[in-house]
Design a protein around this motif. Structure first.
Motif, mmCIF file in Angstrom:
data_model
loop_
_atom_site.group_PDB
_atom_site.id
_atom_site.type_symbol
_atom_site.label_atom_id
_atom_site.label_comp_id
_atom_site.label_asym_id
_atom_site.label_seq_id
_atom_site.Cartn_x
_atom_site.Cartn_y
_atom_site.Cartn_z
ATOM 1 N N ARG A 1 5.489 13.290 0.453
ATOM 2 C CA ARG A 1 6.386 12.206 0.062
ATOM 3 C C ARG A 1 7.316 11.775 1.202
ATOM 4 N NH1 ARG A 1 8.093 9.637 -4.456
ATOM 5 N NH2 ARG A 1 10.281 9.089 -4.570
ATOM 6 N N ASP A 2 7.900 12.729 1.914
ATOM 7 C CA ASP A 2 8.819 12.386 3.005
ATOM 8 C C ASP A 2 8.114 11.579 4.095
ATOM 9 O OD1 ASP A 2 11.020 13.546 1.828
ATOM 10 O OD2 ASP A 2 10.849 15.435 2.939
ATOM 11 N N ALA A 3 6.893 11.964 4.426
ATOM 12 C CA ALA A 3 6.133 11.242 5.456
ATOM 13 C C ALA A 3 5.807 9.825 4.989
ATOM 14 C CB ALA A 3 4.858 11.997 5.806
ATOM 15 N N VAL A 4 5.440 9.674 3.730
ATOM 16 C CA VAL A 4 5.115 8.345 3.205
ATOM 17 C C VAL A 4 6.367 7.476 3.175
ATOM 18 C CG1 VAL A 4 4.286 7.073 1.178
ATOM 19 C CG2 VAL A 4 3.134 9.169 1.878
ATOM 20 N N LEU A 5 7.498 8.058 2.746
ATOM 21 C CA LEU A 5 8.755 7.304 2.721
ATOM 22 C C LEU A 5 9.203 6.901 4.127
ATOM 23 C CD1 LEU A 5 10.749 9.214 -0.039
ATOM 24 C CD2 LEU A 5 9.910 6.848 -0.119
ATOM 25 N N ARG A 6 8.994 7.776 5.106
ATOM 26 C CA ARG A 6 9.333 7.460 6.497
ATOM 27 C C ARG A 6 8.489 6.275 6.986
ATOM 28 N NH1 ARG A 6 7.808 11.859 8.509
ATOM 29 N NH2 ARG A 6 9.618 13.002 7.919
ATOM 30 N N GLU A 7 7.207 6.307 6.658
ATOM 31 C CA GLU A 7 6.298 5.223 7.045
ATOM 32 C C GLU A 7 6.701 3.924 6.334
ATOM 33 O OE1 GLU A 7 2.894 4.221 9.403
ATOM 34 O OE2 GLU A 7 4.224 5.941 9.365
ATOM 35 N N LEU A 8 7.079 4.028 5.078
ATOM 36 C CA LEU A 8 7.500 2.858 4.305
ATOM 37 C C LEU A 8 8.773 2.249 4.888
ATOM 38 C CD1 LEU A 8 7.111 0.973 1.894
ATOM 39 C CD2 LEU A 8 8.354 2.644 0.499
ATOM 40 N N ARG A 9 9.713 3.088 5.315
ATOM 41 C CA ARG A 9 10.943 2.568 5.948
ATOM 42 C C ARG A 9 10.613 1.782 7.215
ATOM 43 N NH1 ARG A 9 12.896 7.608 4.305
ATOM 44 N NH2 ARG A 9 12.556 8.518 6.366
ATOM 45 N N TYR A 10 9.679 2.303 8.011
ATOM 46 C CA TYR A 10 9.266 1.606 9.230
ATOM 47 C C TYR A 10 8.720 0.219 8.886
ATOM 48 C CZ TYR A 10 6.444 0.254 13.247
ATOM 49 O OH TYR A 10 5.899 -0.456 14.287
ATOM 50 N N TRP A 11 7.783 0.155 7.947
ATOM 51 C CA TRP A 11 7.139 -1.115 7.616
ATOM 52 C C TRP A 11 8.089 -2.072 6.906
ATOM 53 C CZ3 TRP A 11 3.265 -2.712 10.255
ATOM 54 C CH2 TRP A 11 2.421 -1.783 10.866
ATOM 55 N N HIS A 12 9.038 -1.556 6.119
ATOM 56 C CA HIS A 12 10.054 -2.432 5.518
ATOM 57 C C HIS A 12 10.895 -3.073 6.620
ATOM 58 C CE1 HIS A 12 10.767 -1.514 0.981
ATOM 59 N NE2 HIS A 12 9.513 -1.834 1.237
ATOM 60 N N THR A 13 11.262 -2.285 7.605
ATOM 61 C CA THR A 13 12.043 -2.818 8.727
ATOM 62 C C THR A 13 11.250 -3.879 9.469
ATOM 63 O OG1 THR A 13 13.224 -0.727 8.970
ATOM 64 C CG2 THR A 13 13.267 -2.216 10.859
ATOM 65 N N ARG A 14 9.980 -3.611 9.729
ATOM 66 C CA ARG A 14 9.136 -4.584 10.430
ATOM 67 C C ARG A 14 8.989 -5.863 9.608
ATOM 68 N NH1 ARG A 14 9.364 -4.160 15.388
ATOM 69 N NH2 ARG A 14 7.284 -4.935 15.791
ATOM 70 N N GLN A 15 8.920 -5.733 8.284
ATOM 71 C CA GLN A 15 8.778 -6.901 7.419
ATOM 72 C C GLN A 15 10.059 -7.736 7.408
ATOM 73 O OE1 GLN A 15 8.295 -6.122 3.165
ATOM 74 N NE2 GLN A 15 6.644 -7.654 3.140
ATOM 75 N N GLU B 1 0.825 -1.206 0.000
ATOM 76 C CA GLU B 1 0.000 0.000 0.000
ATOM 77 C C GLU B 1 0.861 1.258 0.000
ATOM 78 O OE1 GLU B 1 -2.507 2.338 3.407
ATOM 79 O OE2 GLU B 1 -2.804 0.176 3.303
ATOM 80 N N LEU B 2 1.904 1.275 0.839
ATOM 81 C CA LEU B 2 2.772 2.448 0.935
ATOM 82 C C LEU B 2 3.648 2.605 -0.302
ATOM 83 C CD1 LEU B 2 3.661 2.213 4.701
ATOM 84 C CD2 LEU B 2 2.371 4.044 3.591
ATOM 85 N N GLU B 3 4.104 1.494 -0.884
ATOM 86 C CA GLU B 3 4.896 1.578 -2.120
ATOM 87 C C GLU B 3 4.067 2.207 -3.237
ATOM 88 O OE1 GLU B 3 8.060 -2.091 -1.497
ATOM 89 O OE2 GLU B 3 6.198 -2.492 -2.563
ATOM 90 N N ALA B 4 2.790 1.868 -3.301
ATOM 91 C CA ALA B 4 1.902 2.467 -4.292
ATOM 92 C C ALA B 4 1.649 3.940 -3.975
ATOM 93 C CB ALA B 4 0.585 1.703 -4.351
ATOM 94 N N ALA B 5 1.579 4.275 -2.706
ATOM 95 C CA ALA B 5 1.303 5.651 -2.288
ATOM 96 C C ALA B 5 2.480 6.582 -2.569
ATOM 97 C CB ALA B 5 0.947 5.694 -0.810
ATOM 98 N N VAL B 6 3.700 6.056 -2.587
ATOM 99 C CA VAL B 6 4.882 6.890 -2.830
ATOM 100 C C VAL B 6 4.774 7.544 -4.203
ATOM 101 C CG1 VAL B 6 7.372 6.843 -3.244
ATOM 102 C CG2 VAL B 6 6.433 5.677 -1.272
ATOM 103 N N ALA B 7 4.373 6.780 -5.208
ATOM 104 C CA ALA B 7 4.288 7.308 -6.572
ATOM 105 C C ALA B 7 3.279 8.447 -6.678
ATOM 106 C CB ALA B 7 3.920 6.191 -7.538
ATOM 107 N N GLY B 8 2.181 8.353 -5.961
ATOM 108 C CA GLY B 8 1.139 9.363 -6.056
ATOM 109 C C GLY B 8 1.233 10.467 -5.019
ATOM 110 N N ALA B 9 2.237 10.424 -4.162
ATOM 111 C CA ALA B 9 2.345 11.412 -3.077
ATOM 112 C C ALA B 9 2.825 12.763 -3.597
ATOM 113 C CB ALA B 9 3.294 10.907 -2.006
ATOM 114 N N SER B 10 2.276 13.812 -3.037
ATOM 115 C CA SER B 10 2.723 15.160 -3.381
ATOM 116 C C SER B 10 4.099 15.393 -2.766
ATOM 117 C CB SER B 10 1.721 16.189 -2.856
ATOM 118 O OG SER B 10 1.674 16.131 -1.442
ATOM 119 N N ALA B 11 4.760 16.423 -3.179
ATOM 120 C CA ALA B 11 6.118 16.713 -2.701
ATOM 121 C C ALA B 11 6.165 16.850 -1.180
ATOM 122 C CB ALA B 11 6.644 17.977 -3.359
ATOM 123 N N GLU B 12 5.155 17.523 -0.600
ATOM 124 C CA GLU B 12 5.180 17.721 0.862
ATOM 125 C C GLU B 12 4.815 16.452 1.637
ATOM 126 O OE1 GLU B 12 1.263 19.311 -0.695
ATOM 127 O OE2 GLU B 12 3.290 19.983 -1.048
#
Length: 155
Positions: free
Chosen positions: A56-70, A43-54
């Motif tokens: 994007r950083d929050a989505v990438l931060r969330e994605l890093r968390y979930w990648h680590t958990r995975q 879900e977050l990987e898909a959201a990165v592509a559609g995220a606005s510039a402001e």
């Protein structure tokens, strides 16, 4: 020129953005919990592509968390029949009141839905107990009576 008249940028006053904290200890998960983590990553990987510039950083931060958990997830085997463990639904009696909880991994916990993480004090007290057994809790001897145990998450 006096410091009082100096114009500072708006960026100077923003709170710093920190990574989401990761709970210490092993990342034990149920099979369902592992699937939920995988779905969140997709879900977050898909959201990165559609995220606005402001955003994007929050989505990438969330994605890093979930990648680590995975990547750190350790799937646990189903507990033995009749024994409380991660992936069990436990019915217990505490202070004369009968309640049920499901013991799950930390990211899957939702106390309002009756799902508590295995790190919770109640879960730690119950894990390893069997039906009919009384366990200590909150400094009281034999405070909890285990009434029923069922495996809820089988691989």
């Amino acid at each position: 020129m006096s410091v009082a008249f100096r114009r500072e940028s708006d960026e100077e006053h923003l709170e710093p953005k920190f990574e989401r904290p990761i709970a210490p200890g092993p990342n034990l998960v149920t099979p369902r919990g592992l699937a939920l983590i995988g779905a969140k990553v997709l879900e977050l990987e898909a959201a990165v592509a559609g995220a606005s510039a402001e955003d994007r950083d929050a989505v990438l931060r969330e994605l890093r968390y979930w990648h680590t958990r995975q990547t750190t997830a350790e799937e646990v085997a189903a507990p033995a029949e009749g024994e409380v463990g991660i992936g069990s639904r436990v019915t217990y009696r505490l202070n004369g009141v009968e309640r049920s909880v499901e013991i799950v991994g930390g990211d899957e916990a939702d106390p309002a839905a009756g799902k508590i993480g295995y790190q919770a004090p109640l879960a730690r007290a119950l894990i390893g107990a069997e039906v009919g057994e009384r366990v200590d809790f909150a400094g009281k001897d034999e405070a909890i009576e285990v009434i029923a145990v069922a495996v809820t998450d089988v691989a």
